[in-house]
Write an enzyme that holds these catalytic residues in place. Structure first.
Site, short mmCIF file in Angstrom:
data_model
loop_
_atom_site.label_atom_id
_atom_site.label_comp_id
_atom_site.label_asym_id
_atom_site.label_seq_id
_atom_site.Cartn_x
_atom_site.Cartn_y
_atom_site.Cartn_z
N GLY A 27 0.80 -1.22 0.00
CA GLY A 27 0.00 0.00 0.00
C GLY A 27 0.84 1.27 0.00
CD GLN A 28 -1.20 7.08 -0.42
OE1 GLN A 28 -1.35 7.79 -1.40
NE2 GLN A 28 -2.08 7.07 0.55
CB VAL A 29 1.28 3.94 4.81
CG1 VAL A 29 2.17 4.00 6.05
CG2 VAL A 29 0.36 5.16 4.77
CB SER B 117 -0.76 -8.26 -2.63
OG SER B 117 -1.50 -7.13 -3.03
CB CYS C 199 -1.68 11.42 9.22
SG CYS C 199 -3.26 11.27 8.35
CD GLN D 131 -7.73 15.91 8.08
OE1 GLN D 131 -8.28 16.31 9.09
NE2 GLN D 131 -7.89 14.66 7.64
N GLY E 144 -4.37 11.34 2.41
CA GLY E 144 -4.90 10.81 3.66
C GLY E 144 -6.07 9.88 3.43
CE LYS F 5 -10.20 8.31 12.87
NZ LYS F 5 -9.76 8.06 11.47
CG HIS G 290 -2.87 15.75 6.80
ND1 HIS G 290 -3.21 15.61 5.47
CD2 HIS G 290 -3.37 14.63 7.43
CE1 HIS G 290 -3.89 14.47 5.30
NE2 HIS G 290 -4.00 13.87 6.46
#
EC number: 1.2.1.11
Length: 345
Positions: A12-14, A40, A130, A157, A161, A227, A256
């Site tokens: 994934g992205q992160v 995957s 984040c 943001q 995200g 959050k 962000h």
């Protein structure tokens, strides 16, 4: 001797940023394993000159791992993080699944690692959202000086995200209307945007004051708004901190930002705040922080520090913070926690 490290959500992205940072920071890993969803499985990812085959996180045996870095979403973390922890693996989770659990420390490496991370009865450490992350290194320094009592925050943001879908939606909409974008100067309905899927309104050339999902509790808040409140209280160790947040999605790919009005118990001048923040760990003091400048940077950028005239007795500050939501906001903090844990394992 190095540690055996796993990344769950490696494709994934992160997860991609985690892989890059492990290499860039020369993390002492004797072995590395990559995990993702079943679709995957078998894919190969390059790491330090090797091609490492991705394993199915739901069926793989985690035995032998020392640390697992999770960034595969809450549903995966709720099920698989306890399974990995039961095998003796210390889990650092980037999702929201465990942040509210009183037996799971919520940690920002520069802020509360020593206070909270050594007690982890479930074998899990949570990474904050984040948006919260960007503010914490800044606010901790100021709180230690003058005791923070209230925050009023508007966030700006980036679409990353929301994952790859948010990035794709902004790019698609911008490409579709860029040729006639000047028409929007006088009429927001002058152009037809591709229909939004990720957000409730077009994100290109727009801002959407509803980041996250509305919470069904009558508050009118989103989960992102809430959050910010809960996580700030838990990380800073201020259970009665007053926090009012409005989280906004903006047409920025990465980075962000937060406009913060902070009230303290004691007077704190802008000059003293700058003195404290200049050189603080995880903080970079600048004149005008921007998300573009923050993208790719490890520290939170802070600037526009000034007195808040709405708070009496010199006890209020207004400031602006920008941070890379993929780097420090997710991947980097997870790896910094893992680095600090090496002394425990």
């Amino acid at each position: 001797m190095g540690l055996s490290i796993g990344i769950v959500g490696a494709t994934g992205q992160v997860g991609q940023v985690m892989r890059t940072l492990l290499d860039e920071r020369d993390f002492p890993a004797s072995a590395v394993r990559f995990f993702a969803s079943a679709r995957s499985q078998g894919r190969k990812l390059a790491f330090r000159g090797q091609e490492i085959e991705v394993e199915d996180a739901e069926t793989a045996d985690p035995s032998g791992l020392d640390i697992a870095l999770f960034s595969a979403g809450s549903a995966m973390s709720k099920v698989q993080a306890p399974r990995f922890a039961a095998a003796g693996v210390t889990v650092i989770d980037n999702s929201s699944a465990w942040r509210k659990d009183p037996d799971v420390p919520l940690v920002v490496s520069e802020v509360n690692f020593e206070r909270d991370a050594h007690r982890r009865p479930k074998g899990i450490i949570a990474n904050p959202n984040c948006t919260t992350m960007a503010a914490m290194p800044v606010l901790k320094v100021l709180h230690d000086e003058a005791r923070l009592v209230r925050l009023v925050v508007s966030s700006y943001q980036a679409v990353s995200g929301s994952g790859l879908a948010g990035v794709a939606e902004l790019a698609e909409q911008a490409r579709a209307v860029i040729g006639g974008a000047e028409q929007l100067v006088y009429d927001g309905g002058a152009l037809e945007f591709p229909p939004p899927n990720t957000y409730v309104a077009p994100i290109a050339f727009n801002v959407v004051p509803l980041a996250g999902s509305l919470v069904d509790d009558g508050s009118g808040e989103t989960d992102e708004d809430q959050k910010l409140r809960f996580e700030s209280r838990k990380i800073l160790g201020i259970p009665d901190l007053l926090v009012s947040g409005t989280c906004v999605r903006v047409p920025v790919f990465t980075g962000h930002s937060l406009s913060i009005n902070a009230e303290f118990a004691q007077p704190l001048s802008p000059e003293r705040a700058r003195e404290l923040l200049d050189g603080a760990t995880g903080v970079q003091l600048v004149d005008v922080p921007t998300p573009l400048a923050a993208a790719g940077v490890d520290e939170s950028l802070v600037g526009r520090i000034r007195r808040d005239p709405g708070v009496p007795d010199g006890r209020g500050l207004a400031l602006f913070v920008s941070g890379d939501n993929l780097r420090k906001g997710a991947a980097l903090n997870t790896i910094q926690i893992a680095e600090l844990l090496t002394a425990d394992l």
